[in-house]
Scaffold this active site. Structure first.
Site, mmCIF file in Angstrom:
data_model
loop_
_atom_site.group_PDB
_atom_site.id
_atom_site.type_symbol
_atom_site.label_atom_id
_atom_site.label_comp_id
_atom_site.label_asym_id
_atom_site.label_seq_id
_atom_site.Cartn_x
_atom_site.Cartn_y
_atom_site.Cartn_z
ATOM 1 N N HIS A 122 61.362 17.366 -44.423
ATOM 2 C CA HIS A 122 61.665 18.502 -43.546
ATOM 3 C C HIS A 122 60.700 18.597 -42.375
ATOM 4 C CE1 HIS A 122 58.778 20.740 -46.277
ATOM 5 N NE2 HIS A 122 58.382 21.150 -45.098
ATOM 6 N N ASP A 137 62.874 15.520 -50.829
ATOM 7 C CA ASP A 137 62.140 15.963 -49.640
ATOM 8 C C ASP A 137 60.882 15.118 -49.445
ATOM 9 O OD1 ASP A 137 61.253 17.362 -47.455
ATOM 10 O OD2 ASP A 137 60.617 19.134 -48.579
ATOM 11 N N SER A 196 53.091 21.881 -45.694
ATOM 12 C CA SER A 196 54.198 21.001 -46.048
ATOM 13 C C SER A 196 53.857 19.547 -45.758
ATOM 14 C CB SER A 196 55.440 21.382 -45.233
ATOM 15 O OG SER A 196 55.918 22.637 -45.607
#
Length: 260
Positions: A67, A111, A209
Protein backbone atom coordinates in the site's frame (compact mmCIF):
# COMPACT_ATOMS: atom_id res chain seq x y z
CA UNK A 1 -28.72 -5.61 3.39
CA UNK A 2 -27.90 -6.01 7.08
CA UNK A 3 -25.06 -8.36 6.27
CA UNK A 4 -23.64 -5.92 3.74
CA UNK A 5 -23.79 -3.07 6.26
CA UNK A 6 -22.06 -5.15 8.89
CA UNK A 7 -19.32 -6.08 6.47
CA UNK A 8 -18.78 -2.52 5.30
CA UNK A 9 -19.13 -0.76 8.64
CA UNK A 10 -15.65 -1.64 9.96
CA UNK A 11 -14.07 0.20 7.04
CA UNK A 12 -15.06 3.47 8.69
CA UNK A 13 -12.92 2.54 11.67
CA UNK A 14 -9.93 1.19 9.79
CA UNK A 15 -7.29 3.70 8.83
CA UNK A 16 -6.06 3.16 5.27
CA UNK A 17 -2.47 2.30 6.16
CA UNK A 18 -0.76 4.65 3.73
CA UNK A 19 -3.09 7.58 4.13
CA UNK A 20 -1.19 9.52 6.76
CA UNK A 21 2.26 9.70 8.20
CA UNK A 22 2.38 7.26 11.05
CA UNK A 23 3.72 7.05 14.51
CA UNK A 24 5.21 4.80 17.10
CA UNK A 25 2.92 4.95 20.12
CA UNK A 26 4.36 4.33 23.57
CA UNK A 27 7.95 3.93 22.38
CA UNK A 28 11.20 5.86 22.60
CA UNK A 29 13.94 7.25 20.39
CA UNK A 30 16.12 4.45 19.02
CA UNK A 31 19.87 4.46 19.54
CA UNK A 32 21.27 6.11 16.41
CA UNK A 33 22.01 3.58 13.65
CA UNK A 34 21.21 0.61 15.90
CA UNK A 35 18.83 -0.63 13.19
CA UNK A 36 21.00 -0.35 10.06
CA UNK A 37 18.47 -2.22 7.94
CA UNK A 38 15.82 0.51 8.27
CA UNK A 39 14.78 2.42 5.16
CA UNK A 40 12.87 5.70 5.06
CA UNK A 41 10.62 5.97 2.01
CA UNK A 42 9.73 9.45 0.86
CA UNK A 43 6.81 9.38 -1.56
CA UNK A 44 5.70 12.20 -3.84
CA UNK A 45 2.06 11.71 -4.78
CA UNK A 46 -0.57 13.86 -6.45
CA UNK A 47 -1.86 14.65 -2.96
CA UNK A 48 1.54 15.79 -1.68
CA UNK A 49 4.34 14.06 0.20
CA UNK A 50 3.91 10.95 2.32
CA UNK A 51 6.24 8.54 4.07
CA UNK A 52 6.55 4.83 4.72
CA UNK A 53 9.11 2.54 6.26
CA UNK A 54 10.92 -0.40 4.77
CA UNK A 55 13.94 -2.61 5.33
CA UNK A 56 16.96 -3.66 3.32
CA UNK A 57 16.93 -7.38 2.49
CA UNK A 58 19.61 -7.32 -0.22
CA UNK A 59 22.02 -4.60 -1.29
CA UNK A 60 19.65 -3.67 -4.08
CA UNK A 61 16.24 -4.57 -2.60
CA UNK A 62 14.03 -3.02 0.07
CA UNK A 63 10.96 -4.86 1.37
CA UNK A 64 7.94 -2.77 2.36
CA UNK A 65 4.13 -2.75 2.22
CA UNK A 66 2.28 -2.83 -1.10
CA UNK A 67 0.00 0.00 0.00
CA UNK A 68 3.09 2.25 -0.04
CA UNK A 69 3.36 1.95 -3.84
CA UNK A 70 1.70 5.25 -4.81
CA UNK A 71 3.91 8.07 -6.05
CA UNK A 72 7.59 8.49 -6.87
CA UNK A 73 9.64 6.87 -4.12
CA UNK A 74 13.08 7.88 -2.91
CA UNK A 75 14.78 5.56 -0.41
CA UNK A 76 16.94 6.96 2.39
CA UNK A 77 19.29 4.47 4.04
CA UNK A 78 21.60 4.91 7.02
CA UNK A 79 19.42 7.59 8.58
CA UNK A 80 18.61 8.38 12.17
CA UNK A 81 17.40 11.97 11.81
CA UNK A 82 15.74 12.20 8.40
CA UNK A 83 15.65 16.00 8.53
CA UNK A 84 19.41 16.29 8.75
CA UNK A 85 22.17 15.50 6.26
CA UNK A 86 24.06 12.81 8.14
CA UNK A 87 27.34 11.44 6.81
CA UNK A 88 25.94 7.92 7.11
CA UNK A 89 23.01 8.53 4.78
CA UNK A 90 22.66 7.18 1.26
CA UNK A 91 19.80 8.40 -0.93
CA UNK A 92 18.78 5.98 -3.68
CA UNK A 93 16.09 6.15 -6.33
CA UNK A 94 13.82 3.21 -7.09
CA UNK A 95 14.30 1.40 -10.39
CA UNK A 96 11.25 -0.83 -10.07
CA UNK A 97 8.30 -1.28 -7.72
CA UNK A 98 7.17 -4.90 -7.45
CA UNK A 99 4.01 -5.28 -5.35
CA UNK A 100 2.82 -8.81 -4.68
CA UNK A 101 0.73 -9.85 -7.70
CA UNK A 102 -2.21 -10.77 -5.45
CA UNK A 103 -2.25 -7.65 -3.32
CA UNK A 104 -5.85 -6.65 -2.63
CA UNK A 105 -6.47 -3.02 -1.67
CA UNK A 106 -9.89 -3.84 -0.24
CA UNK A 107 -9.06 -6.85 1.93
CA UNK A 108 -5.43 -5.78 2.56
CA UNK A 109 -4.29 -9.32 1.77
CA UNK A 110 -0.76 -9.89 0.46
CA UNK A 111 0.32 -6.43 1.56
CA UNK A 112 4.00 -6.52 0.64
CA UNK A 113 6.20 -5.05 -2.07
CA UNK A 114 9.82 -5.28 -3.18
CA UNK A 115 11.60 -2.12 -4.29
CA UNK A 116 14.52 -2.71 -6.63
CA UNK A 117 17.01 0.10 -6.10
CA UNK A 118 18.53 1.93 -9.05
CA UNK A 119 21.96 1.05 -7.65
CA UNK A 120 23.08 -1.25 -4.84
CA UNK A 121 23.56 0.29 -1.43
CA UNK A 122 27.08 0.50 -0.09
CA UNK A 123 27.02 -1.55 3.09
CA UNK A 124 28.53 0.18 6.11
CA UNK A 125 28.21 0.11 9.89
CA UNK A 126 25.06 2.23 9.46
CA UNK A 127 23.62 0.33 6.48
CA UNK A 128 23.17 -3.43 6.36
CA UNK A 129 20.60 -6.08 5.49
CA UNK A 130 18.35 -7.97 7.89
CA UNK A 131 17.75 -11.75 7.68
CA UNK A 132 14.40 -13.12 6.56
CA UNK A 133 12.74 -16.09 8.30
CA UNK A 134 12.52 -19.60 6.94
CA UNK A 135 9.46 -20.27 4.81
CA UNK A 136 6.47 -21.24 6.95
CA UNK A 137 8.18 -20.45 10.25
CA UNK A 138 5.79 -18.89 12.78
CA UNK A 139 6.38 -16.74 15.85
CA UNK A 140 4.82 -18.05 19.05
CA UNK A 141 2.20 -15.90 20.78
CA UNK A 142 3.75 -14.21 23.79
CA UNK A 143 7.00 -13.51 21.97
CA UNK A 144 8.26 -9.97 22.44
CA UNK A 145 9.41 -8.34 19.21
CA UNK A 146 10.09 -4.75 18.16
CA UNK A 147 9.06 -2.32 15.47
CA UNK A 148 10.53 1.04 14.50
CA UNK A 149 9.58 3.99 12.34
CA UNK A 150 9.66 7.73 11.79
CA UNK A 151 6.44 9.53 12.52
CA UNK A 152 4.12 11.05 15.07
CA UNK A 153 4.74 10.00 18.64
CA UNK A 154 1.33 11.19 19.86
CA UNK A 155 -2.04 10.42 18.31
CA UNK A 156 -2.97 14.03 17.64
CA UNK A 157 0.49 15.40 16.78
CA UNK A 158 0.61 17.51 13.63
CA UNK A 159 4.12 16.57 12.56
CA UNK A 160 6.04 13.37 12.19
CA UNK A 161 9.20 12.70 14.16
CA UNK A 162 12.53 13.47 12.57
CA UNK A 163 14.24 10.74 14.60
CA UNK A 164 13.71 6.98 14.46
CA UNK A 165 11.50 5.67 17.26
CA UNK A 166 11.10 2.08 18.42
CA UNK A 167 8.77 0.08 20.63
CA UNK A 168 8.58 -3.50 21.91
CA UNK A 169 5.35 -5.33 21.15
CA UNK A 170 3.94 -8.69 22.13
CA UNK A 171 2.84 -11.13 19.45
CA UNK A 172 -0.76 -12.09 20.18
CA UNK A 173 -2.76 -15.21 19.34
CA UNK A 174 -4.67 -15.26 16.07
CA UNK A 175 -7.87 -15.32 18.10
CA UNK A 176 -7.10 -11.86 19.52
CA UNK A 177 -7.55 -10.33 16.06
CA UNK A 178 -10.20 -12.79 14.92
CA UNK A 179 -12.38 -11.78 17.87
CA UNK A 180 -11.81 -8.04 17.46
CA UNK A 181 -15.01 -6.66 15.95
CA UNK A 182 -13.18 -4.23 13.67
CA UNK A 183 -10.38 -6.52 12.52
CA UNK A 184 -12.10 -9.90 12.27
CA UNK A 185 -13.29 -9.35 8.69
CA UNK A 186 -9.74 -8.73 7.47
CA UNK A 187 -7.54 -10.99 9.54
CA UNK A 188 -6.22 -14.08 7.71
CA UNK A 189 -4.02 -16.23 10.03
CA UNK A 190 -1.98 -17.97 7.31
CA UNK A 191 -0.82 -14.62 5.93
CA UNK A 192 -1.02 -12.19 8.84
CA UNK A 193 0.26 -11.66 12.38
CA UNK A 194 -1.68 -10.17 15.29
CA UNK A 195 0.64 -7.84 17.23
CA UNK A 196 0.23 -5.64 20.29
CA UNK A 197 -1.39 -6.30 23.66
CA UNK A 198 -4.81 -4.58 23.82
CA UNK A 199 -4.13 -3.81 27.48
CA UNK A 200 -1.03 -1.73 26.67
CA UNK A 201 -0.83 1.66 24.97
CA UNK A 202 1.93 0.63 22.60
CA UNK A 203 1.57 0.24 18.85
CA UNK A 204 2.74 1.01 15.36
CA UNK A 205 0.51 3.17 13.18
CA UNK A 206 0.07 4.18 9.54
CA UNK A 207 3.20 5.68 8.06
CA UNK A 208 5.21 3.22 10.07
CA UNK A 209 3.65 1.13 7.33
CA UNK A 210 6.14 -1.10 5.58
CA UNK A 211 8.54 -1.26 8.51
CA UNK A 212 9.68 -4.60 9.92
CA UNK A 213 8.54 -6.46 13.00
CA UNK A 214 11.85 -7.81 14.28
CA UNK A 215 11.94 -10.97 16.37
CA UNK A 216 15.34 -12.41 17.34
CA UNK A 217 17.04 -10.17 14.76
CA UNK A 218 14.84 -11.52 11.97
CA UNK A 219 12.21 -9.62 9.98
CA UNK A 220 9.07 -11.61 10.74
CA UNK A 221 6.36 -9.07 9.92
CA UNK A 222 5.55 -5.94 7.91
CA UNK A 223 3.42 -3.12 9.35
CA UNK A 224 0.14 -3.31 7.43
CA UNK A 225 -3.14 -2.10 8.98
CA UNK A 226 -5.05 -1.32 12.12
CA UNK A 227 -7.82 0.71 13.71
CA UNK A 228 -7.98 4.46 13.14
CA UNK A 229 -7.56 5.30 16.83
CA UNK A 230 -4.15 3.64 16.88
CA UNK A 231 -5.11 1.09 19.52
CA UNK A 232 -3.61 -2.41 19.54
CA UNK A 233 -3.70 -5.06 18.32
CA UNK A 234 -2.42 -4.24 14.84
CA UNK A 235 -2.17 -6.48 11.79
CA UNK A 236 1.19 -7.28 10.21
CA UNK A 237 1.93 -9.16 6.99
CA UNK A 238 3.54 -12.50 7.86
CA UNK A 239 6.88 -12.53 5.99
CA UNK A 240 7.46 -16.29 6.31
CA UNK A 241 4.36 -16.92 4.18
CA UNK A 242 5.99 -15.14 1.24
CA UNK A 243 9.60 -16.35 1.26
CA UNK A 244 9.28 -18.31 -2.02
CA UNK A 245 7.86 -15.26 -3.82
CA UNK A 246 10.47 -12.91 -2.33
CA UNK A 247 13.39 -15.16 -3.30
CA UNK A 248 12.03 -15.91 -6.76
CA UNK A 249 11.43 -12.23 -7.47
CA UNK A 250 14.91 -11.18 -6.38
CA UNK A 251 16.53 -14.01 -8.33
CA UNK A 252 14.66 -12.89 -11.42
CA UNK A 253 16.05 -9.40 -11.00
CA UNK A 254 19.74 -10.25 -10.79
CA UNK A 255 21.89 -7.57 -12.32
CA UNK A 256 23.94 -8.72 -15.30
CA UNK A 257 27.61 -9.10 -14.49
CA UNK A 258 29.93 -6.85 -16.45
CA UNK A 259 32.68 -9.00 -18.07
CA UNK A 260 36.20 -8.04 -17.08
Amino acid sequence: MQIQILLLLPMAFLLPPGAQAGKIIGGQVAKPHSRPYMAYLKRKTCEGEATCGGFLVREDFVLTAAHCADGDITVLLGAHNVHQDEETQQRVSVQRKIPHPRYNKTSHENDLMLLQLAEPAELTDAISTIPLPQAGRTVDPGSVCSVAGWGKTKRHAMRTSSKLHEVELEVMSDETCQEDRLLQHYYKPPKMMCVGDPAEDKASFSGDSGGPLVCDRTAQGIVSLGKSDGSPPRVFTKVSAYIPWIKKTMRGSQRPRVPR
